[in-house]
Design an enzyme around this catalytic site. Structure first.
Site, PDB file in Angstrom:
ATOM      1  N   MET A 299      -2.111   2.844   1.045  1.00 32.50           N
ATOM      2  CA  MET A 299      -1.330   4.141   2.474  1.00 32.50           C
ATOM      3  C   MET A 299      -2.655   4.511   2.760  1.00 32.50           C
ATOM      4  O   MET A 299      -3.846   4.759   1.656  1.00 32.50           O
ATOM      5  CB  MET A 299      -0.893   5.087   1.698  1.00 32.50           C
TER       6      MET A 299
ATOM      7  N   SER B  71       7.978   0.837   3.751  1.00 32.19           N
ATOM      8  CA  SER B  71       7.737   1.656   3.637  1.00 32.19           C
ATOM      9  C   SER B  71       6.466   1.739   4.907  1.00 32.19           C
ATOM     10  O   SER B  71       6.743   2.431   5.680  1.00 32.19           O
ATOM     11  CB  SER B  71       7.785   2.509   2.568  1.00 32.19           C
TER      12      SER B  71
ATOM     13  N   CYS C 294       0.559  10.114   7.703  1.00 35.41           N
ATOM     14  CA  CYS C 294       0.677   8.292   7.751  1.00 35.41           C
ATOM     15  C   CYS C 294      -0.850   7.725   8.038  1.00 35.41           C
ATOM     16  O   CYS C 294      -1.942   8.284   9.304  1.00 35.41           O
ATOM     17  CB  CYS C 294       1.760   7.700   8.738  1.00 35.41           C
TER      18      CYS C 294
ATOM     19  N   ASN D 142      -2.400   5.372   8.187  1.00 34.01           N
ATOM     20  CA  ASN D 142      -2.693   4.427   9.101  1.00 34.01           C
ATOM     21  C   ASN D 142      -2.401   4.446  10.328  1.00 34.01           C
ATOM     22  O   ASN D 142      -3.574   3.880  10.769  1.00 34.01           O
ATOM     23  CB  ASN D 142      -2.255   3.487   7.829  1.00 34.01           C
TER      24      ASN D 142
ATOM     25  N   SER E  27       4.942   3.628  -2.853  1.00 37.59           N
ATOM     26  CA  SER E  27       5.411   4.344  -1.299  1.00 37.59           C
ATOM     27  C   SER E  27       7.387   4.842  -0.808  1.00 37.59           C
ATOM     28  O   SER E  27       6.745   2.917  -1.166  1.00 37.59           O
ATOM     29  CB  SER E  27       4.222   4.182  -0.032  1.00 37.59           C
TER      30      SER E  27
END
Length: 391
Positions: free
Chosen positions: A315, A67, A105, A107, A306
């Protein structure tokens, strides 16, 4: 004799952001048919990543078969006032022809500012020669503002440095990310209005749960209630098919209680959100890299799943939810961290630790979160063109 169409070349960059990797595109570099949402865009990005892959390896694509590494990003110059760039994120399923556009997202958010600067999406008069460049990002999936504080040296983005991020092998330059008013548009920061609810899951049990809608919708459970200690690494859960199915069932019922879906079947097409996580009091453990994490160095333990698997670190968007929940008194996260009012929390995850700052206020009967901040890093791994078979 059969004839086959050639591959098309599309300008792209392969970038690590935080503990994730993804393929980044400028919107105008995509084929015209893929410059707007729809089947053509999804088909293209699925082929770029190499999904669906029944072998779960992504051998014939840019994905990494997890993921964290099956991600795509599309950026464009923002037409929104006081914003530099618009950022759209797609979470690509590994085993099915599906891209989930329902969330951000966190990150990869760390790489957006750098990519935008290097690709001319930030006006030259907003750049700095040396120092920190503030890039204002409109996160299109969740309709929220992010601020990336990107280090620059000699007029160029500085990627190298000595900032170490657990879950990332090598040090790099630190990039601070601010998530402004991160509560999603799908409801209040506490979508049920309660700091703790009873989540009834037929055939499995009834659990105390905190539902948070900030960063990304997240369901928090007590680790002990579901048979865990909070010190688990990936293999302890990801090699247990029954456990994964149990988590997915709990996640689906939590999504229903949060009002994110109208019926349980819709959870199948909404794998990216909500996330499910479990918390436990501080305990000494050994991270996935072999590093010992002392109980005295953290406020609590958190593990999160995730796309149906335990995440190898945390995450970024779930970290926003953790920071938010820690700042709201009497949530499961807050109670596990000691129960005191706080504006910062350090938690242990499978790869190490992470500190998140959050500012929350109780106003007219509801909780409001003004900003959540954390530090990540980003690095361009490769840039040039991806090749995708036509047709």
């Amino acid at each position: 004799m059969s004839t086959f169409a050639p591959q098309q070349k599309i300008k792209a960059s392969y970038i690590r952001g935080g503990t994730s990797k993804g393929v980044f595109f400028v919107l105008d570099d995509l084929p015209k048919s893929a410059r707007q949402p729809g089947a053509a865009r999804d088909a293209l990005l699925l082929r770029v990543i190499g999904s669906p892959d029944p072998y779960a390896k992504h051998t014939d694509g840019m994905g990494g078969a997890t993921s964290s590494t099956s991600k795509t990003v599309i950026l464009s110059k923002s037409d929104k006032a006081d914003h530099d760039v618009t950022y759209l994120f797609g979470q690509v399923a590994i085993d099915k022809p599906h891209i989930d556009w329902s969330g951000n997202c966190g990150n990869l958010s760390a790489a957006v500012g750098s990519f935008a600067i290097e690709n001319g999406l930030v006006d030259a008069n907003r750049l700095v020669q040396d120092g920190i460049c503030e890039v204002r990002i409109w996160q299109e999936n969740i309709q929220k503002t992010l601020i990336a504080h990107v280090p620059m040296s000699g007029g160029a983005v500085q990627e190298t440095g000595d900032f170490e991020l657990d879950g990332v092998t090598f040090p790099a330059a630190e990039i601070k990310i601010d998530f402004i008013e991160p509560s999603g548009d799908e409801g209040d920061v506490l979508p049920t209005g309660n700091v703790v609810d009873d989540l009834e899951v037929p055939g499995i049990g009834t659990f105390k749960a905190t539902f948070i809608n900030a960063g990304i919708p997240t369901i928090f459970l007590n680790a002990a209630d579901i048979g865990y200690t909070g010190t688990e690494l990936q293999d302890a859960i990801n090699n247990d098919a029954d456990a994964l199915q149990r988590f997915e069932t709990i996640r689906a019922h939590g999504a229903l209680k949060m009002g994110l879906i109208a019926n349980l079947e819709e959870a199948l097409a909404r794998q990216h959100t909500p996330k499910i996580a479990f918390v436990a009091p501080p305990s000494t453990y050994v991270s996935s890299s072999g590093k010992s994490i002392a109980a005295s160095d953290i406020d609590l333990l958190v593990r999160a799943l995730s796309m149906g698997k335990l995440h190898h670190a945390m995450m970024g968007t779930a970290a926003v939810a953790i920071g938010t929940a820690a700042a709201i008194e009497n949530t499961l996260v807050n109670l596990t961290a000691g129960g005191a009012a706080r504006e910062e929390v350090t938690f242990g995850h499978p790869s190490g630790t992470l500190t998140v700052g959050a500012s929350a206020e109780h106003h007219q009967g509801t909780w409001q979160v003004k900003k959540v901040s954390m530090s990540r890093s980003a690095r361009v791994l490769m840039e040039g063109h991806v090749r995708v078979p036509l047709g």
